[in-house]
Scaffold this motif. Sequence first.
Motif, PDB file in Angstrom:
ATOM      1  N   ALA A  74      50.724  33.013  38.225  1.00 24.37           N
ATOM      2  CA  ALA A  74      50.779  32.028  39.307  1.00 24.37           C
ATOM      3  C   ALA A  74      50.869  30.644  38.686  1.00 24.37           C
ATOM      4  CB  ALA A  74      49.539  32.135  40.188  1.00 24.37           C
ATOM      5  N   PRO A  75      51.833  29.814  39.180  1.00 26.70           N
ATOM      6  CA  PRO A  75      51.959  28.455  38.651  1.00 26.70           C
ATOM      7  C   PRO A  75      50.777  27.577  39.063  1.00 26.70           C
ATOM      8  CG  PRO A  75      53.867  29.053  40.020  1.00 26.70           C
ATOM      9  CD  PRO A  75      52.820  30.105  40.223  1.00 26.70           C
ATOM     10  N   ILE A  76      50.727  26.378  38.496  1.00 22.78           N
ATOM     11  CA  ILE A  76      49.687  25.409  38.826  1.00 22.78           C
ATOM     12  C   ILE A  76      49.705  25.098  40.325  1.00 22.78           C
ATOM     13  CG2 ILE A  76      49.569  24.281  36.573  1.00 22.78           C
ATOM     14  CD1 ILE A  76      51.581  22.399  38.743  1.00 22.78           C
ATOM     15  N   PHE A  77      48.529  24.882  40.873  1.00 21.31           N
ATOM     16  CA  PHE A  77      48.317  24.519  42.282  1.00 21.31           C
ATOM     17  C   PHE A  77      48.924  25.524  43.259  1.00 21.31           C
ATOM     18  CE2 PHE A  77      47.704  19.976  40.741  1.00 21.31           C
ATOM     19  CZ  PHE A  77      46.346  19.963  41.037  1.00 21.31           C
ATOM     20  N   ALA A  78      49.116  26.771  42.825  1.00 22.12           N
ATOM     21  CA  ALA A  78      49.662  27.778  43.739  1.00 22.12           C
ATOM     22  C   ALA A  78      48.623  28.131  44.810  1.00 22.12           C
ATOM     23  CB  ALA A  78      50.058  29.032  42.959  1.00 22.12           C
ATOM     24  N   GLU A  79      49.114  28.408  46.012  1.00 25.45           N
ATOM     25  CA  GLU A  79      48.262  28.948  47.079  1.00 25.45           C
ATOM     26  C   GLU A  79      48.213  30.453  46.931  1.00 25.45           C
ATOM     27  OE1 GLU A  79      49.106  25.925  50.801  1.00 25.45           O
ATOM     28  OE2 GLU A  79      48.560  28.020  51.172  1.00 25.45           O
ATOM     29  N   LEU A  80      47.035  30.986  46.704  1.00 26.96           N
ATOM     30  CA  LEU A  80      46.887  32.419  46.445  1.00 26.96           C
ATOM     31  C   LEU A  80      46.087  33.079  47.558  1.00 26.96           C
ATOM     32  CD1 LEU A  80      45.704  32.449  42.701  1.00 26.96           C
ATOM     33  CD2 LEU A  80      48.011  32.710  43.548  1.00 26.96           C
ATOM     34  N   VAL A  81      46.531  34.273  47.950  1.00 27.76           N
ATOM     35  CA  VAL A  81      45.709  35.132  48.799  1.00 27.76           C
ATOM     36  C   VAL A  81      45.746  36.524  48.173  1.00 27.76           C
ATOM     37  CG1 VAL A  81      45.264  36.024  51.105  1.00 27.76           C
ATOM     38  CG2 VAL A  81      46.403  33.813  50.851  1.00 27.76           C
ATOM     39  N   HIS A  82      44.579  36.981  47.695  1.00 31.61           N
ATOM     40  CA  HIS A  82      44.480  38.328  47.120  1.00 31.61           C
ATOM     41  C   HIS A  82      43.998  39.278  48.206  1.00 31.61           C
ATOM     42  CE1 HIS A  82      44.540  36.564  43.092  1.00 31.61           C
ATOM     43  NE2 HIS A  82      43.459  35.852  43.330  1.00 31.61           N
ATOM     44  N   GLU A  83      44.539  40.498  48.202  1.00 31.16           N
ATOM     45  CA  GLU A  83      43.991  41.537  49.074  1.00 31.16           C
ATOM     46  C   GLU A  83      44.013  42.862  48.327  1.00 31.16           C
ATOM     47  OE1 GLU A  83      45.758  41.930  52.970  1.00 31.16           O
ATOM     48  OE2 GLU A  83      44.401  43.590  53.472  1.00 31.16           O
ATOM     49  N   ALA A  84      42.855  43.490  48.245  1.00 26.91           N
ATOM     50  CA  ALA A  84      42.745  44.743  47.498  1.00 26.91           C
ATOM     51  C   ALA A  84      42.932  45.930  48.435  1.00 26.91           C
ATOM     52  CB  ALA A  84      41.385  44.823  46.818  1.00 26.91           C
ATOM     53  N   ASP A  85      43.757  46.911  48.013  1.00 29.46           N
ATOM     54  CA  ASP A  85      43.939  48.144  48.788  1.00 29.46           C
ATOM     55  C   ASP A  85      42.854  49.158  48.469  1.00 29.46           C
ATOM     56  OD1 ASP A  85      46.227  47.102  49.877  1.00 29.46           O
ATOM     57  OD2 ASP A  85      47.578  48.093  48.458  1.00 29.46           O
ATOM     58  N   GLU A  86      42.213  48.961  47.328  1.00 35.15           N
ATOM     59  CA  GLU A  86      41.120  49.837  46.891  1.00 35.15           C
ATOM     60  C   GLU A  86      40.232  48.981  46.001  1.00 35.15           C
ATOM     61  OE1 GLU A  86      42.394  52.745  43.832  1.00 35.15           O
ATOM     62  OE2 GLU A  86      44.314  51.696  43.801  1.00 35.15           O
ATOM     63  N   GLU A  87      39.112  49.499  45.577  1.00 35.83           N
ATOM     64  CA  GLU A  87      38.251  48.738  44.672  1.00 35.83           C
ATOM     65  C   GLU A  87      39.071  48.347  43.432  1.00 35.83           C
ATOM     66  OE1 GLU A  87      33.963  49.870  43.527  1.00 35.83           O
ATOM     67  OE2 GLU A  87      35.260  50.641  41.926  1.00 35.83           O
ATOM     68  N   SER A  88      39.088  47.054  43.127  1.00 35.97           N
ATOM     69  CA  SER A  88      39.986  46.571  42.073  1.00 35.97           C
ATOM     70  C   SER A  88      39.265  45.612  41.126  1.00 35.97           C
ATOM     71  CB  SER A  88      41.189  45.855  42.691  1.00 35.97           C
ATOM     72  OG  SER A  88      41.940  46.749  43.486  1.00 35.97           O
ATOM     73  N   PHE A  89      39.690  45.658  39.875  1.00 35.87           N
ATOM     74  CA  PHE A  89      39.146  44.770  38.846  1.00 35.87           C
ATOM     75  C   PHE A  89      40.314  44.066  38.170  1.00 35.87           C
ATOM     76  CE2 PHE A  89      36.100  48.174  39.372  1.00 35.87           C
ATOM     77  CZ  PHE A  89      34.887  47.506  39.405  1.00 35.87           C
ATOM     78  N   LEU A  90      40.230  42.742  38.085  1.00 39.71           N
ATOM     79  CA  LEU A  90      41.286  41.959  37.425  1.00 39.71           C
ATOM     80  C   LEU A  90      40.657  41.018  36.413  1.00 39.71           C
ATOM     81  CD1 LEU A  90      42.101  42.156  40.742  1.00 39.71           C
ATOM     82  CD2 LEU A  90      44.179  41.157  39.832  1.00 39.71           C
ATOM     83  N   ILE A  91      41.422  40.668  35.413  1.00 41.07           N
ATOM     84  CA  ILE A  91      41.007  39.588  34.507  1.00 41.07           C
ATOM     85  C   ILE A  91      42.024  38.462  34.660  1.00 41.07           C
ATOM     86  CG2 ILE A  91      40.594  38.866  32.119  1.00 41.07           C
ATOM     87  CD1 ILE A  91      39.733  41.736  31.498  1.00 41.07           C
ATOM     88  N   ARG A  92      41.510  37.267  34.987  1.00 43.85           N
ATOM     89  CA  ARG A  92      42.380  36.093  35.103  1.00 43.85           C
ATOM     90  C   ARG A  92      42.372  35.352  33.776  1.00 43.85           C
ATOM     91  NH1 ARG A  92      41.843  30.648  37.162  1.00 43.85           N
ATOM     92  NH2 ARG A  92      39.660  31.053  37.665  1.00 43.85           N
ATOM     93  N   ILE A  93      43.566  35.129  33.248  1.00 41.32           N
ATOM     94  CA  ILE A  93      43.750  34.372  32.004  1.00 41.32           C
ATOM     95  C   ILE A  93      44.239  32.995  32.422  1.00 41.32           C
ATOM     96  CG2 ILE A  93      45.030  34.299  29.813  1.00 41.32           C
ATOM     97  CD1 ILE A  93      45.631  37.351  30.324  1.00 41.32           C
TER      98      ILE A  93
END
Length: 343
Positions: free
Chosen positions: A307-326
Amino acid sequence: MSEELGKIEDLPEDYRHALREAGVAPLWPMMRNVLPHNAPNPVSHVGHWSYANVRPLLLKAGDLTPVEKAERRVLVLSDPGRGLGAMQATASIYLGLQLLLPGEAAPAHRHTPSAARIVVEGEGGFTVVDGERLPMKEGDLVLTPGGDWHDHGHDGDEPVVWLDALDLPLFVYLEGSYAIEGELQAQRNRPDASAVEYAAPGMVPSRTGGRGARRYPMMRYPWSAAEEALRAMARHGEVAELDYINPETGDAVLPALGFTAMMLKSGQTEQPPLRSCSSAFHVVRGSGRTVIDGIEVAWQEKDTFTAPIFAELVHEADEESFLIRIHDRPLQDKLGYYEERTR
Ligand code: GTQ
């Protein structure tokens, strides 16, 4: 405040010629390119790399190119905004998927950029950093700080893949990127510091001993501990996001790169603030979708997206989810301009 600045064509041709001869250029026709009003104008575009698509190509690279011919067998994730072959996924973040086959060794080197790896699949891989052997299990974060010797090895019997994140674009920009080659390192015969000095959360080796802590005291952050902590936070109604830090200083793990682990429950949606840092998300486990400035990324396990700088983000998980943001927030904090905006 003027919206319309003068154009280069407004100037007489003989004057423009004289400027070129003198090796100078007028700022005003280019002013808005470098100082747009109110918000930056990112070159980076949303990127999405499906692991299901890239994995066969990476394994094919294993057939086609022995590690001796590659030094590092990596497919680089190129920012779509910069085009194929771009050695960066965002302005400051380089990402690559690296393959090591059983019995292979990627030779020792050290370089000015710092790296961290997130293990994607396979058992038995390890990285040796300044003599410390760091086992690589799925989801683990393993650091190779700038200037430290590192080589990679593999004792298992399945391919091992990890995602490399480096602050390389920054060093290229500064004309400061180079590497020195060396011999495979002797490995100290003891577990890494996450299992010895830093095995208990909130505790560090006693400071009365006089021996100062290393600059990078802990270089492996086991996923098992991260997942357990995220689950505990989610269970008790907290926002399940955890930053990886240097246990001695509380600072980000690397000078220019930050890492944040997050958990989304099945069906959970999250709308983070708009951030001045760029971000890449690696899906450790789970599936869902993220809308980034109106573009939907449907992500699966082991995928990576940006995602670029200042992006508008909406996350939605379909199942239990784990992410790492770099992200590059540590760099922006140091430069004094990290910023969050509400939408
Ligand atoms: O494993 O040391 O993706 O030096 C790019 C440059 C990985 C590494 C990359 C590197 C490495």
